[in-house]
Design a protein around this motif. Structure first.
Motif, PDB file in Angstrom:
ATOM      1  N   HIS A  12      -4.237 -32.583  25.100  1.00 41.05           N
ATOM      2  CA  HIS A  12      -3.161 -33.119  26.105  1.00 41.05           C
ATOM      3  C   HIS A  12      -2.874 -34.426  26.144  1.00 41.05           C
ATOM      4  O   HIS A  12      -3.294 -35.261  26.885  1.00 41.05           O
ATOM      5  CB  HIS A  12      -3.401 -32.627  27.488  1.00 41.05           C
ATOM      6  CG  HIS A  12      -4.035 -30.976  27.778  1.00 41.05           C
ATOM      7  ND1 HIS A  12      -3.154 -30.183  27.765  1.00 41.05           N
ATOM      8  CD2 HIS A  12      -5.507 -30.463  27.843  1.00 41.05           C
ATOM      9  CE1 HIS A  12      -3.839 -29.072  27.526  1.00 41.05           C
ATOM     10  NE2 HIS A  12      -5.107 -29.251  27.868  1.00 41.05           N
ATOM     11  N   GLN A  37      -1.915 -36.361  29.111  1.00 38.71           N
ATOM     12  CA  GLN A  37      -3.030 -36.725  30.346  1.00 38.71           C
ATOM     13  C   GLN A  37      -4.025 -37.804  29.736  1.00 38.71           C
ATOM     14  O   GLN A  37      -4.401 -38.655  30.556  1.00 38.71           O
ATOM     15  CB  GLN A  37      -3.972 -35.618  30.510  1.00 38.71           C
ATOM     16  CG  GLN A  37      -5.049 -35.821  31.578  1.00 38.71           C
ATOM     17  CD  GLN A  37      -6.207 -34.539  31.593  1.00 38.71           C
ATOM     18  OE1 GLN A  37      -5.275 -33.515  31.628  1.00 38.71           O
ATOM     19  NE2 GLN A  37      -7.425 -34.508  31.868  1.00 38.71           N
ATOM     20  N   LEU A  38      -4.168 -38.121  28.518  1.00 37.99           N
ATOM     21  CA  LEU A  38      -4.926 -39.180  27.953  1.00 37.99           C
ATOM     22  C   LEU A  38      -4.304 -40.378  28.249  1.00 37.99           C
ATOM     23  O   LEU A  38      -4.861 -41.450  28.692  1.00 37.99           O
ATOM     24  CB  LEU A  38      -5.096 -38.946  26.453  1.00 37.99           C
ATOM     25  CG  LEU A  38      -5.892 -37.860  25.842  1.00 37.99           C
ATOM     26  CD1 LEU A  38      -6.035 -38.031  24.409  1.00 37.99           C
ATOM     27  CD2 LEU A  38      -7.121 -37.704  26.604  1.00 37.99           C
ATOM     28  N   GLY A  79      -8.663 -34.103  28.928  1.00 37.92           N
ATOM     29  CA  GLY A  79      -7.383 -34.122  28.283  1.00 37.92           C
ATOM     30  C   GLY A  79      -7.449 -33.959  26.710  1.00 37.92           C
ATOM     31  O   GLY A  79      -6.541 -33.621  26.038  1.00 37.92           O
TER      32      GLY A  79
END
Length: 255
Positions: free
Chosen positions: A138, A141-142, A217
């Motif tokens: 993801h 999200q990171l 993430g």
């Protein structure tokens, strides 16, 4: 307003370049050494701990598990610690009206965050290429978690930078406190796997949400039910508000 923002942006960029030259210009490798050193250290630690715990953690290869914890933690640690000395290091610049104490702190956070991101790219790139590690699950999200980590580092650094004008030893104390924080922020363990009593205490640590948020993430299927990015965002935002209040009120003491 746009002209003022452009002018302040130029000031911050100029300070950032000055910081880069002062910090890395004396080395033969220059800025490259700032990247090579942490990459080599992290790869060495990964190799050592992988041998000690070859079974992995929570079903994930230890090398990748460790990297997804130590790298975001280091972004916060190095950025906040280095930027906390910005007022003392840039004291002569504050005689010029366009240069504000906040600019010096922000420039250092940006420099260290950029270095940390480059280190991340090299470490994860090496793991993907040579250890066949998976790519991030993801990416958005990171980016969100890293943005919150840098924001928290900025807020904490402003608070520390102002406080260090009265308590110079606070910088050393903060470095010492980062030792226990390294062990208590989920770098070597999954928060969900801890006993309930430990989870109830550790969940108040904003750094563990940086690590858990980054790890969930990156790793597909990683369980992080205690992760609370809203808490992290409020904590980071609160630190920035407090830091700005302190720096704008007392920061000019540095001049």
């Amino acid at each position: 307003m746009l002209a003022a923002m452009d002018s302040q942006g130029r000031v911050i960029f100029a300070i950032l370049l000055r910081e880069a030259r002062v910090r890395h210009g004396r080395s033969h490798l220059g800025y490259g050494w700032a990247v090579i050193e942490p990459v080599a250290l992290i790869l060495f630690l990964t190799l050592v701990f992988s041998q000690l715990r070859s079974s992995g953690i929570s079903g994930y290869d230890f090398a990748l598990f460790f990297a997804t914890g130590v790298l975001p933690f280091n972004l916060f640690r190095t950025s906040s610690q280095y930027a906390s000395g910005a007022l003392e290091a840039n004291r002569p610049l504050f005689h010029y009206p366009p240069v504000q104490p906040v600019d010096a702190v922000l420039a250092r956070v940006l420099l260290e965050s950029a270095t940390a991101l480059l280190v991340m790219g090299l470490v994860f790139g090496a793991q993907i290429a040579w250890l066949r590690a998976p790519p991030p699950a993801h990416p958005l999200q990171l980016l969100a978690v890293l943005g919150l980590a840098a924001t928290l580092a900025f807020g904490v650094a402003m608070c520390l930078a102002t406080a260090r004008e009265w308590l110079p030893s606070l910088g050393h104390l903060y470095g010492v406190l980062m030792g226990p924080a390294f062990l208590l922020s989920g770098i070597f363990f999954s928060l969900h796997a801890m006993p309930e009593g430990a989870r109830d205490m550790l969940v108040w640590n904003p750094l563990i949400h940086i690590v858990e948020g980054f790890r969930s993430g990156y790793l597909a299927g990683y369980r992080a039910p205690e992760l609370d990015l809203a808490y992290l965002a409020w904590f980071a935002g609160g630190s920035v508000v407090l830091g700005l209040a302190l720096t704008l009120t007392f920061g000019r003491k540095a001049s």
